[in-house]
Motif scaffolding. Structure first.
Motif, PDB file in Angstrom:
ATOM      1  N   GLY A   1       0.642  -1.057  -0.124  1.00  0.00           N
ATOM      2  CA  GLY A   1       0.003  -0.052   0.079  1.00  0.00           C
ATOM      3  C   GLY A   1       0.889   1.881  -0.080  1.00  0.00           C
ATOM      4  N   GLN A   2       0.787   2.121   0.950  1.00  0.00           N
ATOM      5  CA  GLN A   2       1.204   3.080   1.049  1.00  0.00           C
ATOM      6  C   GLN A   2       2.165   3.222   1.998  1.00  0.00           C
ATOM      7  OE1 GLN A   2      -0.286   4.211  -1.316  1.00  0.00           O
ATOM      8  NE2 GLN A   2       0.584   6.877  -0.397  1.00  0.00           N
ATOM      9  N   LEU A   3       2.834   1.739   2.045  1.00  0.00           N
ATOM     10  CA  LEU A   3       3.928   1.522   3.510  1.00  0.00           C
ATOM     11  C   LEU A   3       5.199   0.880   2.199  1.00  0.00           C
ATOM     12  CD1 LEU A   3       5.347   0.997   6.103  1.00  0.00           C
ATOM     13  CD2 LEU A   3       4.554  -1.196   6.184  1.00  0.00           C
ATOM     14  N   VAL A   4       6.153   1.774   2.091  1.00  0.00           N
ATOM     15  CA  VAL A   4       7.493   1.583   1.083  1.00  0.00           C
ATOM     16  C   VAL A   4       8.543   0.688   2.560  1.00  0.00           C
ATOM     17  CG1 VAL A   4       9.141   2.315  -0.289  1.00  0.00           C
ATOM     18  CG2 VAL A   4       7.166   2.911  -0.457  1.00  0.00           C
ATOM     19  N   THR A   5       9.023  -0.558   1.787  1.00  0.00           N
ATOM     20  CA  THR A   5      10.181  -0.427   3.192  1.00  0.00           C
ATOM     21  C   THR A   5      11.438  -1.142   1.923  1.00  0.00           C
ATOM     22  OG1 THR A   5       8.897  -1.409   4.336  1.00  0.00           O
ATOM     23  CG2 THR A   5      11.443  -2.293   5.155  1.00  0.00           C
ATOM     24  N   ILE A   6      13.273  -0.110   2.339  1.00  0.00           N
ATOM     25  CA  ILE A   6      14.046   0.212   1.729  1.00  0.00           C
ATOM     26  C   ILE A   6      15.189  -0.744   2.913  1.00  0.00           C
ATOM     27  CG2 ILE A   6      15.614   1.142   0.607  1.00  0.00           C
ATOM     28  CD1 ILE A   6      13.978   3.175  -0.033  1.00  0.00           C
ATOM     29  N   ARG A   7      15.252  -1.804   2.401  1.00  0.00           N
ATOM     30  CA  ARG A   7      16.401  -2.749   3.036  1.00  0.00           C
ATOM     31  C   ARG A   7      17.835  -2.793   3.043  1.00  0.00           C
ATOM     32  NH1 ARG A   7      11.752  -5.546   3.837  1.00  0.00           N
ATOM     33  NH2 ARG A   7      11.047  -5.694   6.289  1.00  0.00           N
ATOM     34  N   LEU A   8      18.667  -2.314   3.566  1.00  0.00           N
ATOM     35  CA  LEU A   8      20.401  -1.843   2.827  1.00  0.00           C
ATOM     36  C   LEU A   8      21.258  -3.375   3.329  1.00  0.00           C
ATOM     37  CD1 LEU A   8      21.495   1.587   4.021  1.00  0.00           C
ATOM     38  CD2 LEU A   8      20.240   0.452   2.277  1.00  0.00           C
TER      39      LEU A   8
ATOM     40  N   LEU B   1      16.561   6.238  -6.446  1.00  0.00           N
ATOM     41  CA  LEU B   1      15.084   6.032  -6.274  1.00  0.00           C
ATOM     42  C   LEU B   1      14.181   6.971  -4.737  1.00  0.00           C
ATOM     43  CD1 LEU B   1      13.777   3.106  -4.916  1.00  0.00           C
ATOM     44  CD2 LEU B   1      15.492   2.545  -2.807  1.00  0.00           C
ATOM     45  N   PHE B   2      15.318   6.996  -4.324  1.00  0.00           N
ATOM     46  CA  PHE B   2      14.256   7.868  -3.597  1.00  0.00           C
ATOM     47  C   PHE B   2      13.219   8.718  -4.293  1.00  0.00           C
ATOM     48  CE2 PHE B   2      18.247   7.881  -0.416  1.00  0.00           C
ATOM     49  CZ  PHE B   2      17.380   7.163   0.392  1.00  0.00           C
ATOM     50  N   GLU B   3      14.121   9.803  -5.545  1.00  0.00           N
ATOM     51  CA  GLU B   3      13.045  10.969  -5.939  1.00  0.00           C
ATOM     52  C   GLU B   3      11.820   9.991  -6.840  1.00  0.00           C
ATOM     53  OE1 GLU B   3      16.172  11.697  -9.100  1.00  0.00           O
ATOM     54  OE2 GLU B   3      17.872  13.351  -7.714  1.00  0.00           O
ATOM     55  N   GLU B   4      12.327   8.798  -7.314  1.00  0.00           N
ATOM     56  CA  GLU B   4      10.962   7.932  -8.104  1.00  0.00           C
ATOM     57  C   GLU B   4       9.691   7.886  -7.307  1.00  0.00           C
ATOM     58  OE1 GLU B   4      13.117   4.303  -9.654  1.00  0.00           O
ATOM     59  OE2 GLU B   4      13.941   5.670 -10.961  1.00  0.00           O
ATOM     60  N   LEU B   5      10.130   7.733  -5.380  1.00  0.00           N
ATOM     61  CA  LEU B   5       9.019   8.101  -4.575  1.00  0.00           C
ATOM     62  C   LEU B   5       7.955   8.372  -4.991  1.00  0.00           C
ATOM     63  CD1 LEU B   5      11.216   6.834  -1.275  1.00  0.00           C
ATOM     64  CD2 LEU B   5      10.317   4.723  -2.055  1.00  0.00           C
ATOM     65  N   PRO B   6       6.950   7.802  -4.977  1.00  0.00           N
ATOM     66  CA  PRO B   6       5.441   8.577  -4.479  1.00  0.00           C
ATOM     67  C   PRO B   6       5.117   9.414  -3.834  1.00  0.00           C
ATOM     68  CG  PRO B   6       5.114   6.562  -4.499  1.00  0.00           C
ATOM     69  CD  PRO B   6       6.502   6.183  -4.726  1.00  0.00           C
ATOM     70  N   ARG B   7       4.602  10.459  -3.679  1.00  0.00           N
ATOM     71  CA  ARG B   7       3.985  11.800  -2.336  1.00  0.00           C
ATOM     72  C   ARG B   7       2.735  10.735  -1.985  1.00  0.00           C
ATOM     73  NH1 ARG B   7       3.898  17.112  -3.588  1.00  0.00           N
ATOM     74  NH2 ARG B   7       2.182  17.329  -2.027  1.00  0.00           N
TER      75      ARG B   7
END
Length: 543
Positions: A466-473, A488-494
């Motif tokens: 949904g509206q939750l995006v998880t980025i794991r290093l 990646l940060f620039e492509e994240l939706p509002r």
């Protein structure tokens, strides 16, 4: 036979992939043991040392000619490489001598300094610098070269041996025997082969084909391979020499004349040799250009030695490892001695080393014997050695080259994937079309590009619910990962909630942390909530 430990006995039952890419059993445990009896040395290393000497003799002279140096300087370097370096080195199979890869530097250096005596002083200083590098334990740098590049270097040397020795094998001996660079004057490797095919000397072709056939036959017959005191290459040299003697007596039209035989500078015993030495000119020790050249020689010779040492360890049937820092000390003492006697700079040399391995050599006594034979040859054996056809020596190097560059090795590397095959092939082609050091540098650059690509592709993984995006290093995030993260940060939706989880990352570079902090500070403009876990970020400075 010496008693076998359980561990050694187990190793005898394990098949290991050799340098030629074929499966083979481990050699006899007696040879694997560090305690080789004097009888074993005489049975295996003495004849192998004789084979290496026969190959090294024209190489020493050829490299001296290619370097624009006195002929004796190449022989002195070969003698020192055989008699001095093995006394300090702990490399079991490495054989050192003048290196074809340094010929261009030597040629330019002699011209720039004005005399070979001043150049010899630069070699002395370079040797001292190598001693310092050994004390500082700088030898480990070779461990940072990808295995695909080292394998590519070995294979390229094999390919070069085949390409460079083909003209000598059919009677065109205009290029120095030890030349390994692609371009030599107006000629190159391929144009020389084309010329050779137009002027084939029947005697050279008969001798080289016969020697190659003998060497192949020797390797295929188990009973002959067990004759460790009589290696195939030595039989080939004896057979080729006797064949040419027969031609000269009965078939003059195919007999090889002096220009196709080993050539030695004339000496009048030890006195004549001493008179031919070009000792260092110590009056030039304050010249800046001497020190600049010395630094160049020390760095390039050290790098070439370490790369060759790594390559020779890979063709050692017993998989022994040579201590690189100790080798730096040995090479430093070798170059110091060579310079003091008016010799060329020295490195470990794969061609000589692989010739010793193929002849059944087991220990560094091979290098010692080869150095001893070189010294005796210069003093007493010139009339006998000048009867040896270059064609039979070319045959030995042709078979050595094939063993280093078997077609199966290319298919094996291809099966490892593009990340291994591409640097391997680039290294092979670059060395063949330029020279050893340039080719290795190009291969290393390509290898590093694949490493960076691999590192960048797996630094993080993204999951969305949904509206939750998880980025794991997932692993270390170095500076070269910053660009992909920023994209990646620039492509994240509002209007999303982003969790950046760095719990599993053992290291996050400062540049990457800055990119995360910048994203965190600007995310509110797109109504993005950012939650950072496992990473402490410096507070954003007030605007």
């Amino acid at each position: 036979m010496m008693p076998q430990t359980t561990e050694m006995a187990d190793k005898l039952d394990v098949l290991d992939r050799g340098s030629d890419g074929e499966q083979r059993s481990q050699p006899d445990v007696t040879a694997q043991s560090s305690k080789v009896s004097p009888l074993d040395v005489l049975k295996t290393d003495l004849p192998a040392g004789l084979v290496v000497f026969l190959v090294a003799l024209p190489l020493c002279l050829g490299i001296a000619l290619a370097s624009g140096a006195p002929l004796f300087s190449g022989l002195i370097a070969g003698i020192v490489g055989g008699l001095v370096i093995p006394l300090i080195s702990r490399a079991p199979l490495s054989v050192s001598g003048p290196a074809a890869g340094l010929a261009a530097i030597v040629f330019t250096g002699i011209s720039a300094l004005g005399s070979f005596s001043v150049f010899a002083l630069a070699v002395v200083i370079a040797g001292v610098m190598q001693l310092v590098l050994g004390v500082l334990r700088a030898g480990g740098i070779a461990h940072y070269f990808p295995s695909s590049v080292i394998k590519g270097m070995l294979t390229a040397i094999g390919v070069l041996l085949i390409l460079k020795q083909l003209p000598h094998a059919i009677g065109l001996d205009v290029e120095e025997f030890g030349a390994m660079s692609f371009q030599v004057g107006k000629e190159n490797t391929f144009s020389l082969i084309a010329r050779a095919l137009e002027v084939i000397q029947p005697g050279a072709a008969i001798i080289s084909v016969g020697c190659v056939a003998l060497l192949v036959f020797w390797d295929k017959v188990p009973a002959l391979k067990k004759l460790t005191w009589l290696p195939g290459p030595l039989v080939a040299v004896l057979g080729g020499t006797l064949a040419n003697e027969l031609f000269q007596r009965n078939y003059q039209t195919v007999a090889l004349q002096s220009e196709h035989l080993v050539r030695l500078p004339s000496t009048d015993g030890a006195g004549g040799l001493l008179g031919a030495l070009h000792l260092p000119d110590w009056s030039a020790i304050t010249r800046a250009d001497v020190w600049t050249l010395a630094v160049t020689l020390a760095v390039v010779a050290s790098l070439e030695t370490l790369l060759n040492l790594e390559a020779v360890d890979r063709i050692d049937p017993w998989r022994r490892k040579s201590p690189p820092n100790r080798e730096m000390l040995a090479q430093g003492m070798g170059n110091l001695t060579s310079g003091l006697l008016g010799g060329l700079p020295i490195t470990s040399v794969v061609v000589r080393s692989s010739a010793g391995v193929n002849a059944g050599g087991r220990t560094k006594a091979v290098a010692l014997f080869h150095g001893l034979f070189l010294m005796l040859a210069v003093l007493f054996m010139a009339p006998l050695l000048t009867r040896i056809p270059l064609a039979c020596l070319a045959a030995i190097l042709l078979t050595t080259g094939y063993k280093l560059a078997k077609p199966k090795l290319f298919s094996d590397m291809y099966r490892l994937g593009w990340s291994q095959f591409t640097p391997f092939m680039v290294t092979v082609l670059a060395i063949v079309l330029t020279d050893l050091l340039k080719g290795v540098a190009i291969g290393l650059a390509v290898g590093l590009a694949f490493v960076l690509r691999e590192s960048m592709s797996r630094v993080y993984e993204v999951s969305r619910e949904g509206q939750l995006v998880t980025i794991r290093l997932n692993k270390e995030a170095f500076f070269f990962s910053r660009g992909k993260l920023v994209s990646l940060f620039e492509e994240l939706p509002r209007d999303t909630h982003v969790i950046l989880d760095a719990e599993a990352a053992p290291f996050v570079d400062h540049d990457v942390a800055d990119a995360i902090r910048d994203f965190q500070s600007s995310a509110g403009l797109r109504n993005i909530q950012v939650e950072v876990r496992g990473l402490k970020l410096a507070p954003v400075a007030p605007g």
